[in-house]
Design a protein around this motif. Structure first.
Motif, mmCIF file in Angstrom:
data_model
loop_
_atom_site.group_PDB
_atom_site.id
_atom_site.type_symbol
_atom_site.label_atom_id
_atom_site.label_comp_id
_atom_site.label_asym_id
_atom_site.label_seq_id
_atom_site.Cartn_x
_atom_site.Cartn_y
_atom_site.Cartn_z
ATOM 1 N N ALA A 164 0.806 -1.182 0.066
ATOM 2 C CA ALA A 164 0.017 0.034 -0.001
ATOM 3 C C ALA A 164 0.906 1.091 -0.034
ATOM 4 N N ILE A 165 1.941 1.395 0.719
ATOM 5 C CA ILE A 165 2.735 2.520 0.899
ATOM 6 C C ILE A 165 3.944 2.511 -0.284
ATOM 7 N N HIS A 166 4.127 1.413 -1.087
ATOM 8 C CA HIS A 166 5.065 1.274 -2.324
ATOM 9 C C HIS A 166 6.524 1.314 -1.423
ATOM 10 N N TRP A 167 6.675 0.071 -0.388
ATOM 11 C CA TRP A 167 7.924 0.170 0.394
ATOM 12 C C TRP A 167 8.938 -0.098 -0.255
ATOM 13 N N ASN A 168 8.919 -0.796 -1.557
ATOM 14 C CA ASN A 168 9.889 -1.271 -2.389
ATOM 15 C C ASN A 168 10.548 0.159 -3.049
ATOM 16 N N TRP A 169 9.871 1.059 -3.274
ATOM 17 C CA TRP A 169 10.351 2.260 -3.995
ATOM 18 C C TRP A 169 10.936 3.062 -2.795
ATOM 19 N N ILE A 170 10.377 3.139 -1.530
ATOM 20 C CA ILE A 170 11.047 3.854 -0.334
ATOM 21 C C ILE A 170 12.248 3.472 -0.076
ATOM 22 N N ILE A 171 12.501 2.109 -0.011
ATOM 23 C CA ILE A 171 13.483 1.476 0.552
ATOM 24 C C ILE A 171 14.841 1.351 -0.479
ATOM 25 N N THR A 172 14.475 1.441 -1.724
ATOM 26 C CA THR A 172 15.376 1.597 -2.818
ATOM 27 C C THR A 172 15.892 3.013 -2.813
ATOM 28 N N PHE A 173 14.977 3.973 -2.675
ATOM 29 C CA PHE A 173 15.489 5.437 -2.507
ATOM 30 C C PHE A 173 16.336 5.604 -1.422
ATOM 31 N N ALA A 174 15.961 5.100 -0.169
ATOM 32 C CA ALA A 174 16.839 5.196 1.057
ATOM 33 C C ALA A 174 18.217 4.577 0.884
ATOM 34 N N GLY A 175 18.078 3.425 0.301
ATOM 35 C CA GLY A 175 19.580 2.836 -0.249
ATOM 36 C C GLY A 175 20.170 3.585 -1.135
ATOM 37 N N ILE A 176 19.732 4.193 -2.100
ATOM 38 C CA ILE A 176 20.622 5.087 -2.817
ATOM 39 C C ILE A 176 21.115 6.118 -2.265
ATOM 40 N N VAL A 177 20.187 6.752 -1.407
ATOM 41 C CA VAL A 177 20.494 7.997 -0.419
ATOM 42 C C VAL A 177 21.775 7.598 0.279
ATOM 43 N N ASN A 178 22.057 6.306 0.777
ATOM 44 C CA ASN A 178 23.087 6.144 1.647
ATOM 45 C C ASN A 178 24.187 5.702 1.043
ATOM 46 N N VAL A 179 24.171 5.775 -0.256
ATOM 47 C CA VAL A 179 25.461 5.381 -1.065
ATOM 48 C C VAL A 179 26.056 6.951 -1.599
ATOM 49 N N VAL A 180 24.792 7.880 -2.190
ATOM 50 C CA VAL A 180 25.147 9.215 -2.410
ATOM 51 C C VAL A 180 25.754 9.995 -1.223
ATOM 52 N N ALA A 181 25.207 9.604 0.025
ATOM 53 C CA ALA A 181 25.612 10.631 1.043
ATOM 54 C C ALA A 181 27.005 10.663 1.471
ATOM 55 N N GLN A 182 27.687 9.599 1.250
ATOM 56 C CA GLN A 182 29.152 9.529 1.626
ATOM 57 C C GLN A 182 29.992 10.220 0.225
ATOM 58 N N LEU A 183 29.624 10.224 -0.823
ATOM 59 C CA LEU A 183 30.186 10.941 -1.857
ATOM 60 C C LEU A 183 30.790 12.256 -1.690
ATOM 61 N N PRO A 184 29.964 13.136 -1.188
ATOM 62 C CA PRO A 184 30.911 14.313 -0.755
ATOM 63 C C PRO A 184 32.109 14.204 -0.078
ATOM 64 N N GLN A 185 32.117 13.368 1.062
ATOM 65 C CA GLN A 185 33.264 13.291 1.769
ATOM 66 C C GLN A 185 34.467 12.804 1.102
ATOM 67 N N THR A 186 34.125 11.709 -0.071
ATOM 68 C CA THR A 186 35.188 11.141 -1.026
ATOM 69 C C THR A 186 35.603 12.279 -1.634
ATOM 70 N N ARG A 187 34.966 13.075 -2.297
ATOM 71 C CA ARG A 187 35.193 14.302 -3.171
ATOM 72 C C ARG A 187 36.126 15.349 -2.365
ATOM 73 N N LYS A 188 35.718 15.531 -1.180
ATOM 74 C CA LYS A 188 36.544 16.443 -0.443
ATOM 75 C C LYS A 188 37.938 15.632 -0.086
ATOM 76 N N LEU A 189 38.106 14.500 0.203
ATOM 77 C CA LEU A 189 39.295 13.696 0.365
ATOM 78 C C LEU A 189 39.977 13.846 -0.991
ATOM 79 N N VAL A 190 39.390 13.616 -1.935
ATOM 80 C CA VAL A 190 40.394 13.602 -3.096
ATOM 81 C C VAL A 190 40.693 15.110 -3.575
ATOM 82 N N ILE A 191 40.052 16.069 -3.447
ATOM 83 C CA ILE A 191 40.274 17.525 -3.507
ATOM 84 C C ILE A 191 41.580 18.104 -2.831
ATOM 85 N N THR A 192 41.243 17.865 -1.530
ATOM 86 C CA THR A 192 41.735 18.494 -0.300
ATOM 87 C C THR A 192 42.924 17.784 -0.308
ATOM 88 N N ARG A 193 43.133 16.548 -0.138
ATOM 89 C CA ARG A 193 44.159 15.371 -0.032
ATOM 90 C C ARG A 193 44.659 15.772 1.270
#
Length: 102
Positions: A18-47
């Motif tokens: 009823a609440i389309h849980w598969n879509w919600i949890i897929t979105f949350a999982g993608i957010v979990n991956v993407v949320a770390q990328l700014p830290q990776t970017r900062k590490l690469v740029i600032t060294r």
């Protein structure tokens, strides 16, 4: 039957549909991956890994691997895939922290 009565009889599976849980949890999982990328970017740029706590990243990695394995064992491909990808990003971040450590 009223809405309250219908809701009281609904199974967990019915609620998930009823609440389309598969879509919600897929979105949350993608957010979990993407949320770390700014830290990776900062590490690469600032060294620089100044101000970053390596133990926290290691605990995070352990948790991601544990939940990814759980997803594999329970045949939950969304959990397995998104937490596995998050673990890969964490390994990259840990490697960069170690590389740029003072």
């Amino acid at each position: 039957m009223t809405t309250l009565q219908i809701g009281a009889c609904m199974t967990r599976e019915g609620l998930a549909l009823a609440i389309h849980w598969n879509w919600i949890i897929t979105f949350a999982g993608i957010v979990n991956v993407v949320a770390q990328l700014p830290q990776t970017r900062k590490l690469v740029i600032t060294r620089s890994s100044e101000g970053l706590a390596l133990p926290m990243f290691c605990i995070y990695l352990f948790t991601q691997v544990a939940f990814s394995v759980n997803g594999y064992l329970l045949r939950d491909m969304i959990q397995f895939t998104t937490l596995g990808l998050s673990a890969i990003v964490s390994v990259i971040n840990i490697s960069l922290i170690l590389k740029y450590r003072p």
